[in-house]
Scaffold this motif. Structure first.
Motif, short mmCIF file in Angstrom:
data_model
loop_
_atom_site.label_atom_id
_atom_site.label_comp_id
_atom_site.label_asym_id
_atom_site.label_seq_id
_atom_site.Cartn_x
_atom_site.Cartn_y
_atom_site.Cartn_z
N ASP A 53 39.45 46.93 46.28
CA ASP A 53 40.83 46.76 46.67
C ASP A 53 41.20 47.43 47.99
OD1 ASP A 53 43.31 44.82 45.90
OD2 ASP A 53 43.96 46.95 45.51
N TRP A 227 36.70 45.78 35.91
CA TRP A 227 37.70 44.89 36.41
C TRP A 227 38.18 43.72 35.34
CZ3 TRP A 227 37.17 39.80 37.19
CH2 TRP A 227 35.86 39.08 36.92
N TYR A 242 42.85 40.69 41.56
CA TYR A 242 41.45 40.74 41.25
C TYR A 242 40.78 39.40 41.69
CZ TYR A 242 41.43 45.05 38.69
OH TYR A 242 41.65 46.47 38.56
N ASP A 246 40.36 40.26 45.79
CA ASP A 246 39.32 41.20 45.88
C ASP A 246 37.93 40.31 45.39
OD1 ASP A 246 41.17 43.26 46.02
OD2 ASP A 246 40.85 44.10 43.91
#
Length: 265
Positions: A53, A227, A242, A246
């Motif tokens: 990130d 994550w 996410y 990401d």
């Protein structure tokens, strides 16, 4: 900056350049030893722990990339960065997280008698984190635990109040848990007031240490699945970051690293 240009071999000063960031080839233990040596010498510093990130955000903003790369220590807090470095043939020894460094550096501070300061996190979290840290390390001296109101750093008055409190406390180690890039911009503005202190931008580490947010089991961290655990714990806050932002960046990064390794360029 493109992901392709971000994925190259060993960069300046012996750092591995991956995800656009020059990352120090250090273990957590080596980071703690380096900080100890610098503090003994009276020199301060800033630790940044980039993950996917942070790399994604910094890749889109040259000033943020400069802020990250200018830190005295930069260590990979994301397994995709560790994997990418491995694919490039310039492996990093391990993932080094802000959450783990908070504990490791606190243990160091307890041994050396160096005061620490906890800044950021939800209301009450720094105090709770301080209690848990001193519970594990009874000799640790926490000279401040402050959760400023949200948005304090958008005003000069808010920043000045935090600065005055911090300088008055005279810590040797400062853990700043505001998330990137807020914490690292704030650190850049605070360092001249405490030139002999070390600052760690540690994101959610204060909330983790306080027990406010659960941390993934050790096996998930080793497998690069922390994550997924965090997504399951806070889907409303983290799903877009996410899954939409990401994961595609990580996939492109690893793909470009593989292409670079195979073509030798």
């Amino acid at each position: 900056m493109s992901v392709r240009s971000a994925a190259s071999a060993v960069g300046e000063a012996g750092r591995v350049r991956v995800g656009g960031v020059g990352v120090d080839v250090l273990t957590e233990e080596q980071v703690v030893r380096r900080v100890a040596a610098e503090l003994e010498a009276g020199r301060g510093g800033h630790i940044v722990t980039p993950n996917v990130d942070i790399c994604r955000i910094a890749a889109a903003d040259a000033s943020l990339m400069e802020l990250v790369c200018a830190a005295e220590l930069v260590v990979a807090d994301g397994m995709p960065l560790v994997w990418a470095a491995r694919v490039l043939g310039t492996p990093l020894p391990e993932r080094v997280t802000g959450a783990d460094l908070l504990w490791g550096l606190s243990e160091l501070a307890a041994r050396r008698g160096w005061p620490v300061y906890l800044l950021g996190g939800p209301p009450g979290a720094p105090q709770q984190a301080a209690d848990r840290l001193t519970g594990r390390y009874p000799a640790l001296r926490v000279c401040g635990a402050h959760a400023p109101p949200y948005g304090f750093d958008t005003t000069r008055a808010g920043r000045d109040l935090v600065r005055r409190k911090l300088i008055a406390a005279r810590p040797r180690l400062v853990f700043v848990g505001l998330g990137f890039p807020r914490q690292d911009r704030l650190i850049a503005g605070l360092r001249d007031g405490l030139p002999g202190a070390w600052f760690l931008g540690c994101g959610a580490a204060i909330a983790f240490a306080a027990g406010r947010v659960p941390r993934a089991p050790e096996w998930m961290r080793r497998a690069g699945l922390e994550w997924a655990f965090r997504l399951g714990s806070e889907p409303g806050r983290l799903a877009r970051r996410y899954l939409v932002d990401d994961l595609p960046f990580a996939a492109r990064l690893l793909g470009r690293c593989l292409a670079t390794r195979l073509t030798g360029g």
